[in-house]
Design a protein around this motif. Structure first.
Motif, PDB file in Angstrom:
ATOM      1  N   TYR A 128      -0.622   7.276  -2.395  1.00 38.59           N
ATOM      2  CA  TYR A 128      -1.926   7.224  -1.965  1.00 38.59           C
ATOM      3  C   TYR A 128      -2.777   8.341  -3.041  1.00 38.59           C
ATOM      4  O   TYR A 128      -2.562   9.565  -2.942  1.00 38.59           O
ATOM      5  CB  TYR A 128      -2.188   7.688  -0.578  1.00 38.59           C
ATOM      6  CG  TYR A 128      -1.262   6.867   0.262  1.00 38.59           C
ATOM      7  CD1 TYR A 128      -1.132   5.545   0.413  1.00 38.59           C
ATOM      8  CD2 TYR A 128      -0.273   7.650   0.978  1.00 38.59           C
ATOM      9  CE1 TYR A 128      -0.293   5.090   1.189  1.00 38.59           C
ATOM     10  CE2 TYR A 128       0.770   6.873   1.811  1.00 38.59           C
ATOM     11  CZ  TYR A 128       0.603   5.549   1.884  1.00 38.59           C
ATOM     12  OH  TYR A 128       1.561   4.694   2.622  1.00 38.59           O
TER      13      TYR A 128
ATOM     14  N   SER B 124      -6.336   5.718  -2.350  1.00 35.66           N
ATOM     15  CA  SER B 124      -5.923   4.145  -2.560  1.00 35.66           C
ATOM     16  C   SER B 124      -4.850   4.043  -1.392  1.00 35.66           C
ATOM     17  O   SER B 124      -4.555   4.960  -1.048  1.00 35.66           O
ATOM     18  CB  SER B 124      -4.981   4.166  -3.830  1.00 35.66           C
ATOM     19  OG  SER B 124      -3.803   4.928  -3.933  1.00 35.66           O
ATOM     20  N   THR B 125      -4.855   2.970  -0.780  1.00 37.37           N
ATOM     21  CA  THR B 125      -4.229   2.554   0.319  1.00 37.37           C
ATOM     22  C   THR B 125      -2.718   2.034  -0.039  1.00 37.37           C
ATOM     23  O   THR B 125      -1.694   1.900   0.799  1.00 37.37           O
ATOM     24  CB  THR B 125      -4.739   1.846   1.371  1.00 37.37           C
ATOM     25  OG1 THR B 125      -4.816   0.373   0.609  1.00 37.37           O
ATOM     26  CG2 THR B 125      -5.790   2.197   1.723  1.00 37.37           C
ATOM     27  N   SER B 126      -2.399   2.180  -1.383  1.00 39.32           N
ATOM     28  CA  SER B 126      -0.775   1.673  -2.080  1.00 39.32           C
ATOM     29  C   SER B 126      -1.118   1.918  -3.455  1.00 39.32           C
ATOM     30  O   SER B 126      -2.333   2.185  -3.976  1.00 39.32           O
ATOM     31  CB  SER B 126      -0.833   0.330  -1.692  1.00 39.32           C
ATOM     32  OG  SER B 126      -1.697  -0.653  -2.489  1.00 39.32           O
TER      33      SER B 126
ATOM     34  N   GLU C 130       4.149   3.047  -1.754  1.00 37.71           N
ATOM     35  CA  GLU C 130       3.410   3.756  -0.470  1.00 37.71           C
ATOM     36  C   GLU C 130       2.991   5.173  -1.342  1.00 37.71           C
ATOM     37  O   GLU C 130       3.274   6.177  -1.162  1.00 37.71           O
ATOM     38  CB  GLU C 130       4.199   4.224   0.602  1.00 37.71           C
ATOM     39  CG  GLU C 130       4.570   2.890   1.405  1.00 37.71           C
ATOM     40  CD  GLU C 130       3.262   1.906   1.767  1.00 37.71           C
ATOM     41  OE1 GLU C 130       2.333   2.525   1.844  1.00 37.71           O
ATOM     42  OE2 GLU C 130       3.710   0.831   2.114  1.00 37.71           O
TER      43      GLU C 130
END
Length: 816
Positions: free
Chosen positions: A625, A678-680, A623
């Motif tokens: 970002y 970025s989401t991951s 996680e």
């Protein structure tokens, strides 16, 4: 070793569990019924397609959906033989589950772990009818929704479950999936839902008693209490009111003799909402309803639960008197709440007391020890502290007396007295349920140490528990741990002599770990010290282990607030030395003679992302970002982020024919010009912010250990920094013109503002190397100079200044 997993049931939970297994690069078979029409695996395939549309996203990147293999119970059961773990996640019907178990059991490997993701059914009852060997390999494994993001997993063994099976599953969940595992006893709804739903029911009861609106209650019971921002009723809407009602029904059916049984009655309003189809967020209405852009709250006085006319604008807030009380130290806070006559204060004292009373009475039945309850509420419901931690921090003995007085006076939800262990014996003597030896277990009558499974050896700092270490003990405090080598107002540089003392660690001290002059000074000092006698330097933030739900931030970027005095006294040009200092520090890190590694979790935005781009290697929590987001405040990235994008694009183009530079620049320009984050960690790799060689870590508590290992591995490999980039081909003026033509269309179509166009044009100028011929060779200093000039010019514009002031004053940049 769990090499392959099958998930039985492609519903909401089953499909998302399967998606997160794929995130962790575990091969998965997703089973469901065979479709009566179309492809035989059509039901599972449709579930995989739905996963791509869900928000928040179950996959780290939707491209990973291709790794999820669809299967059905009629044609593919023989494929279960190759699975080391099988997780059942179908509807909460005991008869349906038993029917499925009878069907799949003959196909399971003799060594496979079999687990049910039930949220509250008896694991012992589910295992009824199994052969003894399968009973020994069966247990409950309760993921919380959404499985990717919720840290908690409850592990529920039966009396027959083999200890090695439970240990193996806990190790896998902790290491591979990054979860916080709590072992629960086989009682209805286990720990987190048992206590959390009781807390919701108590809140509903007390809100009605004191005449408080749902919006007022949510303002009182969210971040002001150190709980999730969604508080009570918004959380219920997100979870689904039908789901909440189901969990309540499980408590009613499974706990008829519970001393709090009367409190488990389904609230009439909840029943009415469910009956009217107002199920919360998924149906568009519940305790709240979105009307246009406005949020409205259910007004019980209006009647017609769930009907449009029953809602009013959500404007209720906590009274200022109560807000001031909630800012006091915890012991004083609870005393003032108890003594106040204000209805909001009385309400808060009541819900605290009810939960304290409940967990004390039920601890022995639901958990092995108090730590399991506290961690379950923190990881499953987003509380910063668990109920026992709050009680202990507020003064164990005094609060126990107040609770006993209220029970005797008939103010509690049950007349059952507090257990004797609360006021007599070791807990009373030590002032609470947590101390350095462990946490109290009523069943054993002693304090029990936390798990010593080998998987936890990688966690330098395990999830802390209030009272588990004396306040003066630096060994358990990440902000004071180890030997300090250098410190200033912005950061602390330290090393762990107990771990060899060969790696320096720098941890920032600024708000949101922003990068200002003091942090830049500390980064340069860290490189200098590391080169003088250490294997390398690790950038790791103590905030990755924040209370409640762990993770981030790595850095929110450059500290604009710290630069404002320079701007106010010398104008935009006065900020240029700060920008130059930032750039030179990034180069110092990039060309350090020892490896500098960044251990990233949470947000790494703007300057934080640029720092990550300049280190030798990155170790990123899943996680994470990352993004260059400066356009939001009307600026260009000026810490070397665009320079690194230009270099990366040139290197990629060179591996092909060298003539397609603009093709490789365009995605990087677009990411910066749209402030894409970025989401991951997986998506950060796709965007070029992480490299294929960078390691992705799933358990944030392992991040420090993983980072230090990476430093040592690079050092052991005779690390050398890259050679300076002195011949970088740039796309030049023709590429700038191409990008600008597209920006003009967006501006004229009103997709972006005039100022967005101006900032994006400057980003294009920098990333393309300026007004030069295509293919011109430049060096890093040329690109950095372009960054600085664009930054200073834009800082001098009124529109950019409006955005920055809006961010500093209100937390969000203006959209102008």
């Amino acid at each position: 070793m769990i090499r392959k997993v099958a998930v039985l049931g492609a519903g909401v939970m089953g499909a998302q569990i399967a998606a997160h297994l794929v995130n962790a690069r575990v091969p998965v078979l997703l089973f469901d019924l065979a479709a009566s029409e179309g492809p035989r695996n059509g039901i599972a395939l449709a579930a995989i397609e739905r996963l791509k549309k869900l928000k928040p996203a179950p996959f780290g990147t939707n491209d990973d959906a291709k790794y999820l293999v669809a299967a059905n119970y009629d044609d593919d059961l023989d494929r279960l033989a190759g699975c080391d773990l099988v997780i059942e996640a179908i509807a909460e019907r005991l008869d349906w589950k038993h029917g499925l178990y009878e069907k799949v059991a003959p196909f399971l490997s003799d060594t496979a772990i079999f687990a049910s993701n039930t949220s509250g059914l008896s694991i012992t009852a589910l295992a009824d009818g199994f052969a003894s060997a399968l009973k020994g390999r069966f247990c409950g494994v309760h993921f919380f929704n959404p499985p990717r993001y919720m840290h908690l997993v409850e592990l529920i063994p039966t009396a027959d479950t083999r200890a090695d099976i439970v240990d193996a599953l806990e190790t896998f969940l902790t290491r591979a999936l990054g979860k916080g595992v709590v072992r629960a006893k086989d009682t209805p709804n286990f720990i987190a839902n048992r206590v959390g739903v009781f807390s919701i029911l108590a809140t509903i009861t007390r809100a009605a008693q004191y005449g408080l609106g749902f919006d007022v209650v949510d303002d009182l019971t969210g971040s002001r209490l150190g709980r999730a921002k969604s508080a009570t009723f918004r959380t219920a809407d997100v979870v689904g009111l039908d789901t909440l009602a189901h969990v309540v029904k499980t408590m009613q059916d499974g706990l008829p003799d519970d001393p709090f049984a009367a409190a488990y009655a389904t609230p009439a309003l909840l029943r009415a909402l469910v009956d009217n189809g107002a199920l919360g967020q998924k149906s568009g209405a519940g305790f709240y309803r979105k009307i246009g852009r406005d949020i409205h709250v259910l007004d019980t006085a209006a009647g017609g639960a769930g009907a449009p006319g029953a809602y009013r604008a959500a404007s209720g807030k906590a009274d200022e008197l109560v807000v001031r009380i909630l800012k006091r130290p915890l012991p004083e806070r609870l005393r003032l709440l108890r003594e106040s006559t204000h209805p909001q204060a009385r309400f808060l004292w009541a819900i605290f007391r009810d939960v304290f009373h409940y967990v004390a009475v039920h601890l022995e039945a639901i958990a092995d020890g108090a730590s399991d309850v506290d961690l379950a509420l923190r990881w499953g419901f987003g509380w910063e502290q668990g109920p026992f931690e709050i009680w202990q921090a507020a003064g164990w003995t005094q609060l126990a007396g107040w609770i006993a007085e209220d029970i005797a006076a008939g103010h509690a939800l049950s007349a059952v007295p507090l257990p004797r262990w609360v006021t007599e014996g070791p807990v009373a003597e030590r002032g609470g349920v947590h101390d350095a030896s462990g946490s109290y277990s009523p069943a054993r009558g002693e304090f029990v140490a936390r798990s010593t499974l080998p998987v936890y050896a990688r966690q330098v700092f395990r999830a802390p528990l209030f009272g588990a270490a004396p306040a003066e003990d630096a060994a358990s405090d990440p902000a004071r741990y180890g030997r300090t080598v250098f410190e200033n107002a912005g950061a602390r540089i330290w090393t762990d002599d107990a771990d060899g003392g060969d790696v320096l660690v720098i941890s920032f001290r600024s708000k949101m770990n922003t990068i200002g002059p003091e942090v830049l000074e500390a980064l340069r000092k860290g490189v200098e010290l590391a080169e003088a006698g250490f294997d390398g330097l690790l950038v790791w933030q103590t905030t990755s282990l924040k209370a409640g739900v762990p993770g981030g931030p790595f850095s929110a970027g450059a500290n604009l607030e710290a630069a404002m005095p320079l701007f106010m006294t010398k104008g935009a040009a006065g900020v240029e030395p700060f920008v130059a200092d930032f750039q030179q520090t990034m180069l110092r890190i990039k060309y350090a003679q020892v490896p500098v590694v960044a251990a990233i979790s949470g947000i790494a935005l703007g300057g934080g992302c640029e720092l990550a781009l300049h280190v030798a290697r990155r170790v990123a929590h899943f996680e994470s970002y990352l993004g260059l987001v400066e356009i939001g405040v009307g600026l260009v990235p000026a810490g070397g982020g665009l320079k690194e994008a230009a270099i990366a694009a040139a290197e990629t183009a060179a591996r092909y024919d060298g003539k397609r530079l603009l093709d490789f620049l365009t995605p990087r320009f677009t990411a910066a010009a749209t402030a894409k984050v970025s989401t991951s960690a997986h998506e950060a790799r796709q965007m070029g912010y992480l490299q294929p060689s960078d390691r992705v870590v799933f358990n944030v508590y392992e991040l420090l250990d993983a980072g230090r290992r990476e430093v040592r591995a690079l050092a052991a490999g005779d690390y050398r920094p890259p050679l300076p980039a002195v011949r970088i081909p740039v796309a030049g003026r023709s590429a700038i013109a191409t990008i600008r033509s597209q920006l003009v269309n967006m501006r004229d179509g009103r997709f972006i503002s005039e100022h967005d166009y101006r900032v994006a044009s400057r980003i294009a100028e920098v990333i393309c190397g300026g007004d030069v011929e295509p293919g011109t060779l430049v060096d890093e200093h040329w690109l950095l100079a372009l960054e600085r000039r664009a930054f200073v010019e834009l800082l001098g514009t009124a529109k950019t200044q409006e955005r920055i002031m809006s961010l500093l004053q209100g937390g969000k940049p203006a959209r102008n």
